[in-house]
Design a protein around this motif. Structure first.
Motif, PDB file in Angstrom:
ATOM      1  N   ARG A  60       9.910  18.261 -13.893  1.00 13.41           N
ATOM      2  CA  ARG A  60      10.349  17.239 -14.838  1.00 13.41           C
ATOM      3  C   ARG A  60      11.558  16.468 -14.324  1.00 13.41           C
ATOM      4  N   ASP A  61      12.524  17.165 -13.734  1.00 13.21           N
ATOM      5  CA  ASP A  61      13.734  16.494 -13.262  1.00 13.21           C
ATOM      6  C   ASP A  61      13.414  15.490 -12.153  1.00 13.21           C
ATOM      7  N   ALA A  62      12.558  15.886 -11.217  1.00 13.41           N
ATOM      8  CA  ALA A  62      12.198  14.999 -10.120  1.00 13.41           C
ATOM      9  C   ALA A  62      11.421  13.788 -10.631  1.00 13.41           C
ATOM     10  N   LEU A  63      10.562  13.994 -11.625  1.00 16.96           N
ATOM     11  CA  LEU A  63       9.803  12.889 -12.199  1.00 16.96           C
ATOM     12  C   LEU A  63      10.723  11.918 -12.941  1.00 16.96           C
ATOM     13  N   ALA A  64      11.757  12.456 -13.581  1.00 16.46           N
ATOM     14  CA  ALA A  64      12.716  11.598 -14.279  1.00 16.46           C
ATOM     15  C   ALA A  64      13.452  10.697 -13.286  1.00 16.46           C
ATOM     16  N   LEU A  65      13.749  11.232 -12.113  1.00 16.66           N
ATOM     17  CA  LEU A  65      14.398  10.433 -11.083  1.00 16.66           C
ATOM     18  C   LEU A  65      13.439   9.391 -10.521  1.00 16.66           C
ATOM     19  N   LEU A  66      12.161   9.747 -10.405  1.00 21.38           N
ATOM     20  CA  LEU A  66      11.168   8.813  -9.890  1.00 21.38           C
ATOM     21  C   LEU A  66      11.053   7.591 -10.790  1.00 21.38           C
ATOM     22  N   VAL A  67      11.156   7.781 -12.088  1.00 19.57           N
ATOM     23  CA  VAL A  67      11.038   6.664 -13.032  1.00 19.57           C
ATOM     24  C   VAL A  67      12.110   5.612 -12.774  1.00 19.57           C
ATOM     25  N   ARG A  68      13.234   6.027 -12.200  1.00 20.73           N
ATOM     26  CA  ARG A  68      14.313   5.081 -11.917  1.00 20.73           C
ATOM     27  C   ARG A  68      13.894   4.004 -10.920  1.00 20.73           C
ATOM     28  N   ALA A  69      12.804   4.242 -10.196  1.00 17.43           N
ATOM     29  CA  ALA A  69      12.330   3.236  -9.243  1.00 17.43           C
ATOM     30  C   ALA A  69      12.003   1.930  -9.945  1.00 17.43           C
ATOM     31  N   LYS A  70      11.749   1.983 -11.252  1.00 18.03           N
ATOM     32  CA  LYS A  70      11.403   0.801 -12.027  1.00 18.03           C
ATOM     33  C   LYS A  70      12.616   0.188 -12.718  1.00 18.03           C
ATOM     34  N   THR A  71      13.817   0.725 -12.462  1.00 15.35           N
ATOM     35  CA  THR A  71      15.039   0.232 -13.095  1.00 15.35           C
ATOM     36  C   THR A  71      15.987  -0.334 -12.052  1.00 15.35           C
ATOM     37  N   ASN A  72      17.121  -0.855 -12.513  1.00 16.82           N
ATOM     38  CA  ASN A  72      18.131  -1.387 -11.599  1.00 16.82           C
ATOM     39  C   ASN A  72      18.827  -0.286 -10.801  1.00 16.82           C
ATOM     40  N   ILE A  73      18.751   0.938 -11.285  1.00 13.08           N
ATOM     41  CA  ILE A  73      19.379   2.048 -10.553  1.00 13.08           C
ATOM     42  C   ILE A  73      18.611   2.327  -9.276  1.00 13.08           C
ATOM     43  N   GLY A  74      17.291   2.352  -9.367  1.00 12.06           N
ATOM     44  CA  GLY A  74      16.464   2.580  -8.197  1.00 12.06           C
ATOM     45  C   GLY A  74      16.273   4.044  -7.868  1.00 12.06           C
ATOM     46  N   LEU A 104       0.824  -1.200   0.000  1.00 13.03           N
ATOM     47  CA  LEU A 104       0.000   0.000   0.000  1.00 13.03           C
ATOM     48  C   LEU A 104       0.860   1.254   0.000  1.00 13.03           C
ATOM     49  N   CYS A 105       0.385   2.275  -0.670  1.00 17.73           N
ATOM     50  CA  CYS A 105       1.084   3.554  -0.730  1.00 17.73           C
ATOM     51  C   CYS A 105       1.288   4.101   0.675  1.00 17.73           C
ATOM     52  N   SER A 106       2.498   4.591   0.958  1.00 18.69           N
ATOM     53  CA  SER A 106       2.824   5.094   2.281  1.00 18.69           C
ATOM     54  C   SER A 106       2.080   6.374   2.611  1.00 18.69           C
ATOM     55  N   VAL A 107       1.581   7.083   1.596  1.00 18.96           N
ATOM     56  CA  VAL A 107       0.889   8.356   1.822  1.00 18.96           C
ATOM     57  C   VAL A 107      -0.607   8.149   2.025  1.00 18.96           C
ATOM     58  N   CYS A 108      -1.260   7.509   1.039  1.00 14.11           N
ATOM     59  CA  CYS A 108      -2.723   7.343   1.121  1.00 14.11           C
ATOM     60  C   CYS A 108      -3.136   6.079   1.845  1.00 14.11           C
ATOM     61  N   GLY A 109      -2.247   5.092   1.896  1.00 16.55           N
ATOM     62  CA  GLY A 109      -2.533   3.879   2.635  1.00 16.55           C
ATOM     63  C   GLY A 109      -3.599   2.995   2.031  1.00 16.55           C
ATOM     64  N   VAL A 110      -3.900   3.180   0.757  1.00 20.99           N
ATOM     65  CA  VAL A 110      -4.928   2.365   0.114  1.00 20.99           C
ATOM     66  C   VAL A 110      -4.397   1.833  -1.211  1.00 20.99           C
ATOM     67  N   TYR A 111      -5.029   0.778  -1.687  1.00 21.10           N
ATOM     68  CA  TYR A 111      -4.679   0.217  -2.992  1.00 21.10           C
ATOM     69  C   TYR A 111      -5.663   0.764  -4.017  1.00 21.10           C
ATOM     70  N   THR A 112      -5.135   1.489  -4.998  1.00 17.61           N
ATOM     71  CA  THR A 112      -6.001   2.126  -5.994  1.00 17.61           C
ATOM     72  C   THR A 112      -5.852   1.510  -7.369  1.00 17.61           C
ATOM     73  N   GLY A 113      -4.882   0.624  -7.531  1.00 13.71           N
ATOM     74  CA  GLY A 113      -4.641   0.049  -8.846  1.00 13.71           C
ATOM     75  C   GLY A 113      -3.681   0.883  -9.677  1.00 13.71           C
ATOM     76  N   ASN A 114      -3.372   2.085  -9.188  1.00 17.90           N
ATOM     77  CA  ASN A 114      -2.416   2.931  -9.902  1.00 17.90           C
ATOM     78  C   ASN A 114      -0.997   2.411  -9.707  1.00 17.90           C
ATOM     79  N   GLU A 115      -0.130   2.777 -10.626  1.00 18.70           N
ATOM     80  CA  GLU A 115       1.253   2.335 -10.548  1.00 18.70           C
ATOM     81  C   GLU A 115       1.917   2.904  -9.304  1.00 18.70           C
ATOM     82  N   ILE A 116       2.656   2.058  -8.591  1.00 24.62           N
ATOM     83  CA  ILE A 116       3.360   2.495  -7.392  1.00 24.62           C
ATOM     84  C   ILE A 116       4.866   2.442  -7.633  1.00 24.62           C
ATOM     85  N   TYR A 117       5.588   3.286  -6.890  1.00 24.62           N
ATOM     86  CA  TYR A 117       7.038   3.406  -7.048  1.00 24.62           C
ATOM     87  C   TYR A 117       7.703   3.040  -5.729  1.00 24.62           C
TER      88      TYR A 117
END
Length: 406
Positions: free
Chosen positions: A173-187, A137-150
């Protein structure tokens, strides 16, 4: 980290100058308890009790742990109400001064190293059946919404992008680009894990606040190259050392590495994370291993396993060289013609392999010719911790750790 870092911490960076005043207030508040220990007075029964003691068996003091925790995580000093800090009482105490206090807790042990942690040898098994998983579950909302989680690469928490934005994270944009790394080996490290401040003790944090305040000569909440070089020179003068021109060039190179958003200056976040590594580097390796999260330890296992070709729980120099050869060969273009680009790059490849294999084998402190799992983990701990901040480029970590992250 790009412009996103500066924007996200701009408000608290402007308040760094006030930190010294807050520190002084903390000292004054905390001194209530320490003065009580140090100033016993005679009583009618002939005993000597400290002010605030009841029958010589209790002492009251101001607990500053919550305030220091807020400061370490970036809360502006002006938002911390020192006067509202809670009072605590220690009962059934003797008339002897405590050995020390960190984060509001009185330490009675004599086996603490310079990092404020016990230096007992720690053993973490290489083979384990336990699986390290992220929360559902998302640490902020605490619910499962079916949306992609990082997921965070350090802790077990996961986040929705929209939830992060609601709490002031991932705003550009820069912060969002870093967030996408959560789905890669970089993290990607969440906002609670990407700063090294919480790993420091109260005294270490105070030292860095004071150092930043002294270095910031023009009080613009940032350090120029000249201000930083002046800071490093004065730090070495404490050891009667004068930096040579070559050493100054190395410090200039470090400044460029620290300046992750390439502004030509260092803000508080950049200064804190880089200097925190210096502070952590003074601690024992066993102490640093204790700071690693289960996820970081699991990633270290995967890295070790990549080198441990025959899976016998140890790495030989041959295995290290073979693994690095395969890794660096991925960056060498395949030979396509008569000019042979692969042959031209082969000497460089060999140099990288030799250098990094020697670095990995440095963990063989007993000169056995092999590196065991715990030796590897202790040797890599500082570099793993240093990789926590989200940086626009690959983190400056030791190659054994970096190779598995890419």
């Amino acid at each position: 980290m790009g412009v996103s870092v500066s924007r996200r911490i701009e408000a608290r960076t402007r308040q760094v100058q006030q930190a010294t005043q807050v520190v002084a207030a903390f000292r004054e508040a905390s001194s209530d308890g320490s003065k009580q220990w140090a100033s016993p007075v005679p009583h009618d029964d002939g005993s000597r009790r400290a002010p605030g003691e009841s029958d010589g068996r209790e002492v009251s003091y101001t607990d500053t742990s919550a305030a220091w925790a807020m400061l370490q995580t970036g809360v502006p000093p002006k938002d911390i109400n020192v006067g509202a800090l809670p009072k605590k009482t220690i009962r059934n105490v003797k008339n002897n001064k405590p050995r020390g206090r960190s984060n509001g807790k009185v330490h009675t042990s004599t086996q603490w190293d310079n990092g404020g942690h016990q230096d007992n040898t720690i053993v973490i098994p290489y083979e384990t059946t336990e699986q390290v998983e992220s929360d559902d579950l998302c640490s902020v909302c605490g619910v499962y919404t079916g949306n992609e989680i990082y997921p965070c690469r350090v802790c077990s928490k996961v986040y929705h992008e929209i939830c992060l934005q609601k709490i002031g994270q991932c705003q550009d944009r820069d912060a969002l680009a870093l967030l996408v790394r959560a789905k890669t080996n970089i993290g990607w490290s969440c906002h609670e894990c990407e700063t090294l401040g919480p790993l420091l003790t109260e005294e270490e944090m105070q030292d860095l606040i004071d150092a930043f305040e002294r270095c910031d000569i023009n009080k613009d909440s940032s350090l120029s190259l000249d201000e930083y070089l002046n800071y490093r020179q004065k730090a070495m003068e404490d050891f009667d050392i004068r930096l040579s021109e070559e050493e100054l060039d190395r410090e200039r190179a470090k400044f460029k590495v620290m300046d992750v958003n390439q502004t030509g200056t260092l803000d508080w976040w950049e200064f804190l994370n880089f200097e925190a590594v210096r502070k952590l580097g003074r601690r024992s390796k066993n102490t640093l291993v204790r700071l690693l999260s289960p996820k970081e330890i699991d990633m270290a296992r995967q890295t070790f396993h990549a080198f441990d070709v025959n899976n016998d729980g140890r790495i030989t120099e041959f295995e290290a060289r073979e693994t690095y050869s395969r890794w660096f060969a991925r960056f060498v273009k395949k030979e396509t013609g008569g000019d042979g680009p692969e042959r031209q790059k082969a000497p460089t490849l060999d140099l990288h392999v030799d250098t990094n294999a020697r670095m990995l084998m440095d963990a063989d402190t007993k000169s056995t010719g092999t590196v065991m799992w715990m030796d590897f983990l202790r040797d890599q701990a500082l570099y793993i911790l240093a990789a926590r901040p989200n940086l626009p480029n690959f983190p400056p970590v030791k190659q054994a750790w970096g190779a598995s992250k890419r």
